[in-house]
Design an enzyme around this catalytic site. Sequence first.
Site, PDB file in Angstrom:
ATOM      1  N   ASP A  98       0.994  -1.142   0.011  1.00  0.00           N
ATOM      2  CA  ASP A  98      -0.026   0.025  -0.139  1.00  0.00           C
ATOM      3  C   ASP A  98       0.908   1.328  -0.100  1.00  0.00           C
ATOM      4  O   ASP A  98       1.931   1.225   0.653  1.00  0.00           O
ATOM      5  CB  ASP A  98      -0.939  -0.079   1.384  1.00  0.00           C
ATOM      6  CG  ASP A  98      -2.182   0.491   0.948  1.00  0.00           C
ATOM      7  OD1 ASP A  98      -2.709   1.350   0.563  1.00  0.00           O
ATOM      8  OD2 ASP A  98      -3.274  -0.458   1.254  1.00  0.00           O
ATOM      9  N   ASP A 200      -3.316   4.476  -2.253  1.00  0.00           N
ATOM     10  CA  ASP A 200      -4.338   5.098  -1.520  1.00  0.00           C
ATOM     11  C   ASP A 200      -4.745   6.490  -1.939  1.00  0.00           C
ATOM     12  O   ASP A 200      -4.110   7.283  -2.238  1.00  0.00           O
ATOM     13  CB  ASP A 200      -3.764   5.224   0.008  1.00  0.00           C
ATOM     14  CG  ASP A 200      -5.036   5.373   0.909  1.00  0.00           C
ATOM     15  OD1 ASP A 200      -5.751   4.441   1.204  1.00  0.00           O
ATOM     16  OD2 ASP A 200      -5.141   6.427   1.533  1.00  0.00           O
ATOM     17  N   GLU A 257      -6.319   3.766  -6.018  1.00  0.00           N
ATOM     18  CA  GLU A 257      -7.709   3.618  -5.351  1.00  0.00           C
ATOM     19  C   GLU A 257      -8.299   5.242  -5.762  1.00  0.00           C
ATOM     20  O   GLU A 257      -7.527   6.274  -5.501  1.00  0.00           O
ATOM     21  CB  GLU A 257      -7.730   3.624  -3.874  1.00  0.00           C
ATOM     22  CG  GLU A 257      -9.104   3.754  -3.283  1.00  0.00           C
ATOM     23  CD  GLU A 257      -9.160   3.966  -1.628  1.00  0.00           C
ATOM     24  OE1 GLU A 257      -9.883   3.759  -1.060  1.00  0.00           O
ATOM     25  OE2 GLU A 257      -8.104   4.741  -1.255  1.00  0.00           O
ATOM     26  N   HIS A 330     -11.206  -3.718   2.934  1.00  0.00           N
ATOM     27  CA  HIS A 330     -11.074  -3.379   4.414  1.00  0.00           C
ATOM     28  C   HIS A 330     -12.063  -2.110   4.607  1.00  0.00           C
ATOM     29  O   HIS A 330     -12.299  -1.978   5.951  1.00  0.00           O
ATOM     30  CB  HIS A 330      -9.805  -2.925   4.953  1.00  0.00           C
ATOM     31  CG  HIS A 330      -8.965  -1.779   4.175  1.00  0.00           C
ATOM     32  ND1 HIS A 330      -8.776  -1.764   2.875  1.00  0.00           N
ATOM     33  CD2 HIS A 330      -8.776  -0.527   4.607  1.00  0.00           C
ATOM     34  CE1 HIS A 330      -8.272  -0.543   2.600  1.00  0.00           C
ATOM     35  NE2 HIS A 330      -8.233   0.207   3.416  1.00  0.00           N
ATOM     36  N   ASP A 331     -12.521  -1.310   3.825  1.00  0.00           N
ATOM     37  CA  ASP A 331     -13.633  -0.293   3.690  1.00  0.00           C
ATOM     38  C   ASP A 331     -14.876  -0.602   3.475  1.00  0.00           C
ATOM     39  O   ASP A 331     -15.750   0.197   3.702  1.00  0.00           O
ATOM     40  CB  ASP A 331     -13.121   0.953   2.857  1.00  0.00           C
ATOM     41  CG  ASP A 331     -11.607   1.538   3.457  1.00  0.00           C
ATOM     42  OD1 ASP A 331     -11.302   1.299   4.264  1.00  0.00           O
ATOM     43  OD2 ASP A 331     -10.761   2.017   2.270  1.00  0.00           O
TER      44      ASP A 331
END
Length: 555
Positions: A98, A200, A257, A330-331
Amino acid sequence: MTIAWWKTSTVYQIYPKSFNDTTGNGVGDIPGIIEKLDYLKSLGIDVIWLSPVYDSPQEDNGYDIRHYQKIDDLFGSMDDMECLLEEAHKRGLKIVMDLVVNHTSDEHPWFVESRSSMDNPYRDYYIWKDGKEDGTPPTNWGSIFSGSAWKYDEETGQYYLHLFAEKQPDLNWENPELRSDVYEMMNFWLDKGVNGFRMDVINFISKHQPFADGDISDREKYGDPGPYFLNGPRIHEFLREMHGEVLHGRDVMTVGEMPGTTPDDAVIYTDPENNELDMIFTFEHMSLDQHGGDKWNLKPLDLRDLKENFEKWQTSLHGSGWNSLYWNNHDQPRIVSRFGNDGEYREKSAKMLATCLHMMQGTPYIYQGEEFGMTNVHFDNLEDYQDIETLNMYKEKKELGWSHERIMDAIYTKGRDNARTPMQWDDSSHAGFTTGTPWLQVNENHSAINAEQALNDPKSIFYYYQKLIQLRKEMEILSEGGFDLLMREDEHIFAYERAGGGESLIVLCNFSGEDREVEEDIVTRIDGAQVVVSNEGSRDLRMLKPYEASVYRVL
Ligand code: NOJ
């Protein structure tokens, strides 16, 4: 023509904190990941995306980085990380890290320096502004994690921007020195053998200058900053620069993302000729069960919206860019609880959802636990939730007059902790995740839903995923074929055709718990056709059983 490896690969996301704890401190760690590499290999995945393991105060579970070139003690050491890379590579698995460079932690040395004085050399690494004449923040922007997006700092009498939590100040990408430090850090990790980055909120990095107030509509109290930072004016320039300085000539994969991005934007970001990114994560299909821009403002999904949305992405990017395919991360809440059925039809609907996604064009992503159908969690007490977004939201909505029940319902449906409860490895007391006290409670359904159970059942969701992953490697049509939506107006069946190279596949998925009729001309086409994969033992061509998914190779 050789197809890029990441086009036939399947990615598996690990959220380290919740994956596997080897020390008994209740938090997953890198040795815990190494221990499970053979499990992942047996699933058949090719790439692991590792959510942040860098040194961090863990305000936002590692998405607040204090040191980019250090591993957090919670997760292990740099030696552990090197060992993970080595052990993964030995098994033919790649590791994508990430990359969180829209913001850092406020404990990052750059920020500590930056806030110390107006003339510090690092001042300009972050976004500092004077307040308005009346002393209020520079703009009316709301933070994504509630409250104002600006924090006043006594030390120098200015505000800094934080699109997320107060402890996550935004970096100033206008500053070439900051950009060069970021590129150096990326090269450090790639030189270590990392195989790429998941970036991210990377389309947030270019902010409109100067800063202006946003419209106050569905944020209710604060202005919407979206138009001032999403896909901002210099975003393509920054990504191309990054490509030239870091990615060029390296055989790695990148996925950005990108909330607030349309297929037209995505083509620009992912067309190989543009030298930006390999693929992006869209959020459009994850926003269809909400009213407007507020994810907590719930609305039931209309399947026709979902179909139309996928059609748009599949057809717009075909031949010019590349899709990433995901239901979970994870969100997001667990997909089987969201668009499937986590009761009677849990196994069936989990397989159906997997089929629907994995037969499309793009690179599929599986989030830990999805491969055996983990579900949402339901904690009675707010205190049992850990996520900063959830906790801040609770306070904000309360102030806006929402009832406790309405907020809790939104948390049960959309809260990020749904995805973050510890991996359910077996039916033992903490699901085999830890011998200590888990940092977030284990879902009590682990006694029935766990990896061990799935591995022992040849008909499990796990083996179904294994098959889908394998098909992507065997059938070129899956990575290369076109996409045509079928039965467009149907409210329950998601049907589409993939065609190319003289071959054709028809994918039929029933998103409901009842029998549903298949359109007559499709019945004619699938009659006598070979079944590529199905979650239904006894098929009736005219009728899809509850949550049935069947894929046919037609002429
Ligand atoms: C997106 C990440 O996926 C999420 O978990 C995080 O809270 C925000 N970006 C801020 O980094």
